[in-house]
Design a protein around this motif. Structure first.
Motif, short mmCIF file in Angstrom:
data_model
loop_
_atom_site.label_atom_id
_atom_site.label_comp_id
_atom_site.label_asym_id
_atom_site.label_seq_id
_atom_site.Cartn_x
_atom_site.Cartn_y
_atom_site.Cartn_z
N GLN A 134 0.86 -1.18 0.00
CA GLN A 134 0.00 0.00 0.00
C GLN A 134 0.89 1.23 0.00
O GLN A 134 2.07 1.15 0.35
CB GLN A 134 -0.91 0.02 1.23
N TYR A 135 0.34 2.35 -0.42
CA TYR A 135 1.08 3.60 -0.36
C TYR A 135 1.21 4.04 1.09
O TYR A 135 0.31 3.81 1.91
CB TYR A 135 0.37 4.70 -1.15
N SER A 174 19.86 2.19 -7.55
CA SER A 174 19.98 3.38 -6.72
C SER A 174 18.60 3.98 -6.45
O SER A 174 17.62 3.68 -7.15
CB SER A 174 20.90 4.42 -7.36
N LEU A 175 18.54 4.79 -5.41
CA LEU A 175 17.30 5.41 -4.98
C LEU A 175 17.23 6.85 -5.48
O LEU A 175 18.26 7.53 -5.56
CB LEU A 175 17.19 5.39 -3.45
N ASN A 176 16.04 7.30 -5.80
CA ASN A 176 15.81 8.65 -6.31
C ASN A 176 14.61 9.28 -5.60
O ASN A 176 13.72 8.56 -5.10
CB ASN A 176 15.53 8.61 -7.81
N PRO A 177 14.53 10.61 -5.56
CA PRO A 177 13.34 11.25 -5.00
C PRO A 177 12.04 10.78 -5.65
O PRO A 177 10.99 10.74 -5.00
CB PRO A 177 13.60 12.74 -5.28
N MET A 178 12.12 10.42 -6.94
CA MET A 178 10.93 9.90 -7.62
C MET A 178 10.41 8.63 -6.96
O MET A 178 9.20 8.36 -6.94
CB MET A 178 11.28 9.64 -9.10
N ASP A 179 11.32 7.83 -6.40
CA ASP A 179 10.92 6.61 -5.70
C ASP A 179 10.07 6.94 -4.48
O ASP A 179 9.09 6.24 -4.18
CB ASP A 179 12.14 5.82 -5.23
N ILE A 180 10.45 7.99 -3.78
CA ILE A 180 9.70 8.40 -2.59
C ILE A 180 8.30 8.85 -2.99
O ILE A 180 7.30 8.51 -2.36
CB ILE A 180 10.45 9.52 -1.83
N ALA A 181 8.22 9.62 -4.08
CA ALA A 181 6.90 10.05 -4.57
C ALA A 181 6.04 8.85 -4.95
O ALA A 181 4.84 8.81 -4.66
CB ALA A 181 7.07 10.97 -5.78
N GLY A 182 6.65 7.85 -5.58
CA GLY A 182 5.92 6.64 -5.93
C GLY A 182 5.41 5.90 -4.71
O GLY A 182 4.26 5.45 -4.66
N MET A 211 4.66 7.08 -1.85
CA MET A 211 3.64 7.85 -1.15
C MET A 211 2.35 8.00 -1.96
O MET A 211 1.39 8.60 -1.50
CB MET A 211 4.19 9.22 -0.80
N GLY A 212 2.35 7.47 -3.21
CA GLY A 212 1.16 7.60 -4.05
C GLY A 212 1.03 8.96 -4.68
O GLY A 212 -0.07 9.37 -5.08
N ALA A 213 2.15 9.69 -4.81
CA ALA A 213 2.12 11.05 -5.34
C ALA A 213 2.38 11.12 -6.83
O ALA A 213 2.36 12.22 -7.40
CB ALA A 213 3.14 11.91 -4.60
N LEU A 214 2.66 9.99 -7.48
CA LEU A 214 2.83 9.98 -8.93
C LEU A 214 1.51 9.66 -9.61
O LEU A 214 0.63 9.03 -9.04
CB LEU A 214 3.88 8.93 -9.34
N SER A 215 1.39 10.10 -10.86
CA SER A 215 0.17 9.84 -11.62
C SER A 215 0.55 9.25 -12.97
O SER A 215 1.69 8.81 -13.18
CB SER A 215 -0.62 11.14 -11.80
N SER A 216 -0.38 9.22 -13.90
CA SER A 216 -0.11 8.70 -15.24
C SER A 216 1.02 9.50 -15.88
O SER A 216 1.12 10.71 -15.69
CB SER A 216 -1.38 8.83 -16.10
N ASP A 259 0.20 3.72 -14.59
CA ASP A 259 -0.77 3.07 -15.47
C ASP A 259 -0.81 1.55 -15.32
O ASP A 259 -1.87 0.93 -15.49
CB ASP A 259 -0.48 3.43 -16.94
N LEU A 260 0.34 0.93 -15.04
CA LEU A 260 0.43 -0.53 -14.96
C LEU A 260 0.60 -1.02 -13.53
O LEU A 260 0.86 -2.20 -13.31
CB LEU A 260 1.60 -1.03 -15.82
N TRP A 261 0.43 -0.15 -12.55
CA TRP A 261 0.72 -0.52 -11.17
C TRP A 261 -0.45 -1.22 -10.48
O TRP A 261 -1.62 -0.96 -10.77
CB TRP A 261 1.09 0.72 -10.36
N SER A 262 -0.12 -2.11 -9.57
CA SER A 262 -1.06 -2.75 -8.65
C SER A 262 -0.21 -3.15 -7.43
O SER A 262 1.00 -2.94 -7.41
CB SER A 262 -1.73 -3.95 -9.29
N PHE A 263 -0.82 -3.74 -6.45
CA PHE A 263 -0.09 -4.19 -5.26
C PHE A 263 -0.03 -5.71 -5.22
O PHE A 263 -0.99 -6.37 -5.63
CB PHE A 263 -0.74 -3.65 -3.99
N PRO A 264 1.09 -6.29 -4.77
CA PRO A 264 2.30 -5.62 -4.28
C PRO A 264 3.05 -4.92 -5.42
O PRO A 264 3.03 -5.35 -6.56
CB PRO A 264 3.13 -6.77 -3.70
N LEU A 265 3.74 -3.84 -5.07
CA LEU A 265 4.38 -2.97 -6.05
C LEU A 265 5.88 -2.87 -5.79
O LEU A 265 6.31 -2.57 -4.67
CB LEU A 265 3.75 -1.57 -5.97
N VAL A 266 6.67 -3.13 -6.84
CA VAL A 266 8.12 -2.98 -6.78
C VAL A 266 8.49 -1.65 -7.42
O VAL A 266 8.25 -1.45 -8.61
CB VAL A 266 8.84 -4.14 -7.50
N LEU A 267 9.07 -0.76 -6.65
CA LEU A 267 9.45 0.56 -7.15
C LEU A 267 10.85 0.53 -7.77
O LEU A 267 11.52 -0.50 -7.77
CB LEU A 267 9.41 1.57 -6.00
#
Length: 314
Positions: free
Chosen positions: A8-9, A38-46, A48-53, A57-65
């Motif tokens: 879950q986010y 490596s880790l990126n700020p974009m990973d943190i946004a992902g 937390m559920g802060a990314l969008s389309s 588009d292809l995401w579901s849980f469990p989710l590998v970032l």
């Protein structure tokens, strides 16, 4: 395969180790056994559920970032001609990837648009630190700002993941580089080639810098960047969307950067690293849930310098 995923986010503590099926390559893809990511700020946004389309588009849980990786090709699709099984490679996954196809795991499948061969002299851990942050900076200097020898550039936020790359790449292009950072990062940035380091807690760059050819903004302070530019200068930002007024400030150009890196750009970035023109600042952690949690918390604290790399296997 083992993955470090979320169900879950939410907070960084949501990560857990989950076994998932290996992703299989399509005709235009390769499958890679991951040696490091490596880790990126974009990973943190992902997380937390802060990314969008299109990211989700292809995401579901469990989710590998995760997007940045290095490793060894284990399978190739039928349309692939420039890579083969056994090749050591590094690169970035497509913005939109399936839920089981992020880099926080033992395998990934990717197309080859942002994939390069791992050159001699570059380790898997080093290579995993390059793609997103390095390509963002390289694309800004070479393609977006078209930085030329002798030009003056201000890099706002020089001690961040992208900023460290930008300072060094700009110097490799023989530019005069000023950058903003807190006082505790001054010595690092001078060692990496910065000509001027301005403590933004004490000094507004616009009061001491004038008539600059270019500004590369990683912090979202477009107004200050525009004041530093000469009348026909260019500003590229990766941290904010310029307003209409900012886009039409005299003859100055201000635009958000949409990075479109390539395999060739990655190869060039690797050469700069091997030649010593780009020095990597890396914290390496083992492949474990605790490492990913620690890495996410460090990035969220905004007190990291350089890149956090998770070492998966030798």
């Amino acid at each position: 395969m083992k993955t470090i995923a979320i169900n879950q986010y939410g907070s960084a503590e949501a990560f857990t180790m989950i076994n998932m099926p290996k992703p299989e390559p399509q005709a235009d893809e390769v499958q890679v056994a991951i040696h490091a990511f490596s880790l990126n700020p974009m990973d943190i946004a992902g997380r937390m559920g802060a990314l969008s389309s299109p990211f989700t588009d292809l995401w579901s849980f469990p989710l590998v970032l995760g997007w940045d990786f290095s490793g060894v090709i284990t399978k190739v699709g039928s349309d692939i001609t420039s890579f083969k099984t056994g090749d050591a490679v590094f690169g970035s996954a497509a913005p939109a990837h399936a839920a089981n196809n992020g880099t926080y795991g033992e395998f990934i499948t990717v197309n080859t648009k942002e994939l390069a061969h791992l050159p001699s002299g570059l380790s898997f851990d080093q290579a995993a630190a390059l793609p997103i942050a390095g390509l963002t900076a390289y694309y800004g200097m070479k393609h977006n700002l078209n930085l030329q020898p002798g030009q003056k550039i201000l890099i706002q936020g020089g001690a961040g993941g992208v900023g460290l790359f930008a300072v060094q790449i700009a110097k490799a292009f023989d530019a005069y580089v000023a950058t903003t950072a807190s006082a505790n990062h001054r010595n690092l940035l001078v060692d990496l080639g910065a000509d001027e380091v301005i403590d933004y807690h004490e000094t507004n760059p616009a009061t001491v810098l004038h008539d600059y050819d270019a500004v590369f903004d990683t912090v979202g302070d477009i107004d200050t960047g525009l004041k530093v530019l000469k009348a026909d200068g260019q500003l590229a930002t990766i941290a904010a969307q310029p307003t209409d007024a900012q886009q039409y400030d005299q003859q100055k150009k201000a635009a958000f950067q949409f990075t479109q890196g390539s395999s060739e750009d990655l190869a060039d970035l690797a050469k700069l690293t091997i030649n010593g023109q780009v020095k990597l600042t890396i914290a390496t952690l083992p492949f474990a849930v605790a490492s990913v949690i620690k890495g996410h918390q460090a990035i969220e604290s905004r007190h990291t310098t350089g890149k956090i790399v998770i070492h998966v296997t030798d």
